[in-house]
Design an enzyme around this catalytic site. Structure first.
Site, mmCIF file in Angstrom:
data_model
loop_
_atom_site.group_PDB
_atom_site.id
_atom_site.type_symbol
_atom_site.label_atom_id
_atom_site.label_comp_id
_atom_site.label_asym_id
_atom_site.label_seq_id
_atom_site.Cartn_x
_atom_site.Cartn_y
_atom_site.Cartn_z
ATOM 1 N N ILE A 58 34.665 40.162 54.946
ATOM 2 C CA ILE A 58 34.377 40.415 53.195
ATOM 3 C C ILE A 58 36.385 39.841 53.303
ATOM 4 O O ILE A 58 37.295 41.113 54.144
ATOM 5 C CB ILE A 58 33.349 40.933 52.837
ATOM 6 C CG1 ILE A 58 33.873 42.467 53.294
ATOM 7 C CG2 ILE A 58 32.609 40.942 53.173
ATOM 8 C CD1 ILE A 58 33.282 43.514 52.471
ATOM 9 N N ASP A 59 36.407 39.224 52.000
ATOM 10 C CA ASP A 59 38.233 39.280 51.943
ATOM 11 C C ASP A 59 38.739 40.485 51.553
ATOM 12 O O ASP A 59 37.552 41.605 50.761
ATOM 13 C CB ASP A 59 37.805 38.487 50.723
ATOM 14 C CG ASP A 59 37.468 36.991 51.046
ATOM 15 O OD1 ASP A 59 37.472 36.586 52.299
ATOM 16 O OD2 ASP A 59 36.996 35.750 50.326
ATOM 17 N N ARG A 60 39.964 40.791 51.786
ATOM 18 C CA ARG A 60 40.347 42.094 51.614
ATOM 19 C C ARG A 60 39.923 42.357 49.755
ATOM 20 O O ARG A 60 39.893 44.099 49.777
ATOM 21 C CB ARG A 60 42.336 41.979 51.225
ATOM 22 C CG ARG A 60 43.425 43.014 51.532
ATOM 23 C CD ARG A 60 44.002 42.798 51.681
ATOM 24 N NE ARG A 60 44.777 43.992 51.314
ATOM 25 C CZ ARG A 60 46.775 44.130 51.481
ATOM 26 N NH1 ARG A 60 47.230 42.906 52.238
ATOM 27 N NH2 ARG A 60 46.943 44.934 51.568
ATOM 28 N N THR A 62 37.675 41.347 48.102
ATOM 29 C CA THR A 62 36.360 42.232 47.870
ATOM 30 C C THR A 62 35.440 43.430 48.422
ATOM 31 O O THR A 62 35.762 44.188 49.665
ATOM 32 C CB THR A 62 35.329 41.165 48.757
ATOM 33 O OG1 THR A 62 36.129 39.885 48.518
ATOM 34 C CG2 THR A 62 34.184 41.213 48.640
ATOM 35 N N ARG A 162 33.672 32.133 45.496
ATOM 36 C CA ARG A 162 34.635 32.104 44.326
ATOM 37 C C ARG A 162 34.850 30.214 44.441
ATOM 38 O O ARG A 162 35.037 30.222 43.175
ATOM 39 C CB ARG A 162 36.106 32.974 45.171
ATOM 40 C CG ARG A 162 35.478 34.239 44.882
ATOM 41 C CD ARG A 162 36.872 34.807 46.197
ATOM 42 N NE ARG A 162 37.899 34.614 45.426
ATOM 43 C CZ ARG A 162 39.061 34.949 46.616
ATOM 44 N NH1 ARG A 162 38.956 35.921 48.034
ATOM 45 N NH2 ARG A 162 40.805 35.012 46.454
#
Length: 246
Positions: A58-60, A62, A162
């Protein structure tokens, strides 16, 4: 990393799941390898005293559910399941405006890792709450509308949620890459909030050893809950059977 512990949501002899805070990387990358960076893989290894193997990313910016294997063998059994219905991930996010439909699907091809050929991409969403606040976030309108969504990315493209919501002009609040900078500045100036409002809320997978269905849920971070209160958005309670709505 002294005294830093991750919240453990689930652990057995094969897997461990944590609630990753925003700002923490999943693992070291070629462009982010400094020793002082917070990296979930490294923090968790020190916390539980053994090597861990990320099953997904998962993105930083998030927050939310992040699952690791406790061996490379265990990880290799689950990783191939991610493109199938044996793994389901649900996110919570706050976006600008009201969605056209309370429940809908965005099917818009996306480039792999933001470049290259277009790939099929599908995101399903549900509006959980929406509200109009008596404050102008732009000069066009005297009020501002926001929605709290549950989103299920059926495919796993980079920044898929996103990018899909930006394509529909319902920008995720706090998204500095694909979002609306006017909204981001408004939230920073009005509420003192500079976080991405995207949270990996719920995760389900079929345990490859026991064949049981494991359901995990990560509480929202404080800044996310607080901004929902300020916007008049009702945060859903914990759900023991959260996938029955599918």
């Amino acid at each position: 990393m002294e005294n830093l512990n991750l919240e453990i949501l689930y652990q057995d002899e094969y897997f461990v799941a944590v609630n990753k805070p925003a700002g923490m990387l999943v693992h070291r990358t070629n462009i982010a390898f400094e020793e002082n960076l917070l990296i979930a893989e490294r923090v968790l290894k020190e916390q539980i005293g053994q090597k861990v193997f990320p099953l997904h990313r998962i993105d930083r910016p998030t927050s939310g559910v992040l699952v690791f294997g406790l061996s490379s063998e265990a990880a290799s059994l689950v990783q191939p399941l991610f493109p199938t219905e044996d793994v389901k991930k649900f996110y919570l996010t706050v976006v600008r405006g009201y969605m056209t439909e309370n429940h809908g699907v965005i099917e818009h091809p996306l480039k792999k890792k933001l470049i290259g050929d277009l790939q099929e991409a599908k995101s399903e969403y549900w509006t959980l709450s929406q509200n109009e606040i008596p404050i102008a976030s732009t000069s066009r309108y005297p009020t501002s509308r926001y929605s709290l969504l549950k989103v299920y990315p059926h495919t796993g493209r980079m920044h898929q949620i996103r990018r899909h919501l930006a394509h529909d002009r319902h920008y995720v609040i706090g998204d500095s890459t694909h979002g609306d900078n006017r909204q981001n500045h408004f939230f920073r100036d009005t509420f003192g909030m500079d976080n991405l409002l995207l949270h990996a809320w719920q995760f389900e997978f079929v345990h490859p050893m026991t064949k049981e269905t494991i359901k995990l849920e990560a509480d929202l971070p404080g800044y996310f809950s607080d901004i929902c209160v300020k916007l008049g958005l009702a945060v859903p309670p914990n759900e023991s059977n959260f996938l029955l709505t599918l």
